[in-house]
Design an enzyme around this catalytic site. Structure first.
Site, PDB file in Angstrom:
ATOM      1  N   LYS A   1      38.172  48.132  21.238  1.00  0.00           N
ATOM      2  CA  LYS A   1      38.816  48.524  22.496  1.00  0.00           C
ATOM      3  C   LYS A   1      39.343  49.954  22.291  1.00  0.00           C
ATOM      4  CE  LYS A   1      40.197  46.209  26.330  1.00  0.00           C
ATOM      5  NZ  LYS A   1      39.607  45.103  27.076  1.00  0.00           N
TER       6      LYS A   1
ATOM      7  N   GLY B   1      45.965  35.536  42.422  1.00  0.00           N
ATOM      8  CA  GLY B   1      45.377  36.873  42.321  1.00  0.00           C
ATOM      9  C   GLY B   1      44.015  36.935  42.973  1.00  0.00           C
TER      10      GLY B   1
ATOM     11  N   GLY C   1      42.035  39.766  43.422  1.00  0.00           N
ATOM     12  CA  GLY C   1      41.439  41.081  43.194  1.00  0.00           C
ATOM     13  C   GLY C   1      39.941  40.939  43.060  1.00  0.00           C
TER      14      GLY C   1
ATOM     15  N   VAL D   1      37.932  39.764  40.646  1.00  0.00           N
ATOM     16  CA  VAL D   1      37.413  38.469  40.184  1.00  0.00           C
ATOM     17  C   VAL D   1      37.851  37.342  41.128  1.00  0.00           C
ATOM     18  CG1 VAL D   1      37.281  36.825  38.293  1.00  0.00           C
ATOM     19  CG2 VAL D   1      37.488  39.248  37.783  1.00  0.00           C
TER      20      VAL D   1
HETATM   21  P1  NAD Z   1      42.359  43.173  39.896  1.00  0.00           P
HETATM   22  O1  NAD Z   1      43.371  44.207  39.518  1.00  0.00           O
HETATM   23  O2  NAD Z   1      41.213  43.554  40.766  1.00  0.00           O
HETATM   24  O3  NAD Z   1      43.097  41.926  40.603  1.00  0.00           O
HETATM   25  C1  NAD Z   1      44.335  41.433  40.210  1.00  0.00           C
HETATM   26  C2  NAD Z   1      45.004  40.902  41.481  1.00  0.00           C
HETATM   27  O4  NAD Z   1      46.201  40.235  41.134  1.00  0.00           O
HETATM   28  C3  NAD Z   1      45.371  42.010  42.482  1.00  0.00           C
HETATM   29  O5  NAD Z   1      44.827  41.702  43.756  1.00  0.00           O
HETATM   30  C4  NAD Z   1      46.899  41.968  42.492  1.00  0.00           C
HETATM   31  O6  NAD Z   1      47.434  42.315  43.771  1.00  0.00           O
HETATM   32  C5  NAD Z   1      47.160  40.534  42.130  1.00  0.00           C
HETATM   33  N1  NAD Z   1      48.497  40.244  41.602  1.00  0.00           N
HETATM   34  C6  NAD Z   1      49.260  41.026  40.801  1.00  0.00           C
HETATM   35  N2  NAD Z   1      50.410  40.390  40.527  1.00  0.00           N
HETATM   36  C7  NAD Z   1      50.361  39.177  41.140  1.00  0.00           C
HETATM   37  C8  NAD Z   1      51.233  38.072  41.215  1.00  0.00           C
HETATM   38  N3  NAD Z   1      52.419  38.060  40.586  1.00  0.00           N
HETATM   39  N4  NAD Z   1      50.852  36.994  41.948  1.00  0.00           N
HETATM   40  C9  NAD Z   1      49.666  36.980  42.592  1.00  0.00           C
HETATM   41  N5  NAD Z   1      48.785  38.014  42.554  1.00  0.00           N
HETATM   42  C10 NAD Z   1      49.140  39.095  41.830  1.00  0.00           C
HETATM   43  O7  NAD Z   1      41.858  42.543  38.517  1.00  0.00           O
HETATM   44  P2  NAD Z   1      40.515  41.722  38.265  1.00  0.00           P
HETATM   45  O8  NAD Z   1      39.476  42.645  37.785  1.00  0.00           O
HETATM   46  O9  NAD Z   1      40.272  40.824  39.412  1.00  0.00           O
HETATM   47  O10 NAD Z   1      40.957  40.861  37.000  1.00  0.00           O
HETATM   48  C11 NAD Z   1      41.842  39.759  37.135  1.00  0.00           C
HETATM   49  C12 NAD Z   1      42.268  39.310  35.746  1.00  0.00           C
HETATM   50  O11 NAD Z   1      41.106  38.909  35.008  1.00  0.00           O
HETATM   51  C13 NAD Z   1      42.945  40.400  34.919  1.00  0.00           C
HETATM   52  O12 NAD Z   1      43.926  39.799  34.118  1.00  0.00           O
HETATM   53  C14 NAD Z   1      41.811  40.938  34.054  1.00  0.00           C
HETATM   54  O13 NAD Z   1      42.297  41.457  32.834  1.00  0.00           O
HETATM   55  C15 NAD Z   1      41.013  39.676  33.805  1.00  0.00           C
HETATM   56  N6  NAD Z   1      39.584  39.921  33.535  1.00  0.00           N
HETATM   57  C16 NAD Z   1      38.832  40.599  34.434  1.00  0.00           C
HETATM   58  C17 NAD Z   1      37.478  40.801  34.178  1.00  0.00           C
HETATM   59  C18 NAD Z   1      36.596  41.536  35.165  1.00  0.00           C
HETATM   60  O14 NAD Z   1      35.365  41.424  35.066  1.00  0.00           O
HETATM   61  N7  NAD Z   1      37.168  42.252  36.127  1.00  0.00           N
HETATM   62  C19 NAD Z   1      36.898  40.300  33.003  1.00  0.00           C
HETATM   63  C20 NAD Z   1      37.697  39.574  32.107  1.00  0.00           C
HETATM   64  C21 NAD Z   1      39.047  39.394  32.386  1.00  0.00           C
END
Ligand code: NAD
Length: 362
Positions: free
Chosen positions: A87, A186, A188, A190
């Site tokens: 990383k 959440g 976002g 995913v």
């Molecule tokens: P993202 O930033 O697009 O989405 C995160 C969402 O969580 C946002 O919409 C945000 O508004 C919301 N959020 C923040 N605090 C919150 C709370 N207290 N209650 C409810 N919602 C809240 O991130 P992502 O890419 O969708 O990833 C989501 C998680 O999965 C992260 O922890 C990331 O590290 C993990 N992850 C993502 C991927 C990927 O392919 N994007 C891969 C592995 C792990």
């Protein structure tokens, strides 16, 4: 910053977690300050995201990159990839420092000095645009918008979570999503894809996000029921899918869980990996380990880098279901599913190391 971080001794910390290499970089022209941590190359070169963050202290950045890179080793090993764990972090001078091509080019040059041992990708604070710029100074980056770069990994991560959920359902004697309730924290990148996939499979959804616009979208598109961010972890449901932040399960939140299964995309959902895995187990909830079920995006990018065909990519993501089931079975001989997942990952890394030593001895 706690005392441990203030007194952090980089070489001691590296050795403690078994890191192979940690490189610091300062680029005079742009002011870029960055660290790349390679935890293990026992299974191959190592792909891991590049995080841009404003750390209060340099040691916070070191602590973060050591912890994250070690996690990538276990994730890649459980995913069955010929990939190690690494990383990188960029230490921003202040919050919300805008991305620039110059900064990305400097980071690309730094990545290039490791000649492919480390392959960069997106993480918090890095956009596909930034990734594309890094690619102008190194070939060792994935996730850009160009042909074969893989683009946004989120749909693949969501699909992997579905496979993890399927294994979890089988483990508790269920065989379909129809009629079940899944709570998603959440919405976002995913979480929204996951909502779509679950809706297509007939699940009822309960959702929460700090953004009302994201909640409205999922409520309208997939007939989800919205609850507040305070309620979502306590919602009565079959599956609870954390897809927002890390460290959401701890001594305070675990007793309130009313789900049968925890299976979601967030990294490092347990504040204390040992104690909280034990608490969840004692609370009677089946925990599908985060780094096993959220590996779909990594598999997609790493698989493309390794030259997988589309079929191989799909098959490897689908294998998350069998791996999750194997871990549940192994958990009969381990304190928790979390411990079993780590044991499986360590076995695979050890086998890779033994094979490497065999090749070197020839
Ligand atoms: P993202 O930033 O697009 O989405 C995160 C969402 O969580 C946002 O919409 C945000 O508004 C919301 N959020 C923040 N605090 C919150 C709370 N207290 N209650 C409810 N919602 C809240 O991130 P992502 O890419 O969708 O990833 C989501 C998680 O999965 C992260 O922890 C990331 O590290 C993990 N992850 C993502 C991927 C990927 O392919 N994007 C891969 C592995 C792990």
């Amino acid at each position: 910053m706690n005392d441990r971080m203030t007194n952090l001794n980089p070489l001691e910390e590296m050795a403690a977690a078994g890191h192979e290499r940690v490189c610091y970089h300062y680029d005079e022209a742009t002011g870029l300050r960055a660290i790349i941590a390679v935890h293990s190359t026992a299974l191959g070169n190592a792909l891991g995201g590049c995080r841009r963050w404003c750390y209060a202290h340099e040691n916070d950045a070191l602590f973060d990159v050591l912890r994250l890179s070690e996690g990538m080793t276990w994730k890649a090993a459980c995913a069955g990839l010929a990939m190690g764990g690494a990383k990188s972090v960029i230490m921003l001078p202040k919050r919300d420092t805008p991305i620039t091509p110059d900064e990305a080019h400097a980071m690309g040059r730094f990545i290039d000095t490791l000649s492919g041992t480390y392959i960069g990708a997106e993480d918090v604070g890095v956009s596909p645009e930034f990734t594309d710029w890094m690619l102008e100074t190194t070939n060792h980056v994935m996730g850009g918008t160009g042909e074969g770069q893989g683009g946004d990994p989120s749909p693949h991560t969501a699909m992997g979570v579905i496979y993890g959920m399927q294994a979890s359902l089988r483990r508790i004697g269920q065989d379909q999503f129809a009629g079940l309730t899944v709570a998603i924290q959440g919405l976002g990148s995913v979480g929204t894809h996951l909502a779509r996939l679950l809706h297509e499979r007939g699940a009822e959804l309960v959702v929460a996000d700090t953004s009302q616009a994201k909640v409205d979208h999922v409520v309208n598109a997939y007939h989800a029921k919205a609850v507040s961010c305070d309620e979502i972890l306590k919602t009565e449901c079959d599956i609870l899918a954390p897809c927002a932040l890390g460290a959401v399960f701890d001594e305070a939140s675990i007793p309130g869980i009313q789900a049968k299964i925890i299976c979601g995309a967030s990294n490092n959902v347990l504040r204390d990996p040992d104690a909280d895995a034990q608490r969840i187990h004692e609370h009677g909830v089946l925990y599908a380990p985060d780094f096993v079920v959220n590996a779909g995006g990594l598999i997609h990018l790493a698989g493309l880098y390794l030259g997988y065909t589309t079929q191989q990519l799909q098959d490897t993501i689908a294998r998350i279901e069998d791996t999750t089931m194997t871990i549940f079975e192994m958990a009969d001989d381990h304190p928790t599913t979390g411990h079993a997942a780590l044991a499986l990952a360590r076995q695979r890394v050890e086998a890779g190391r033994t094979a490497q030593e065999g090749i070197n001895a020839c």
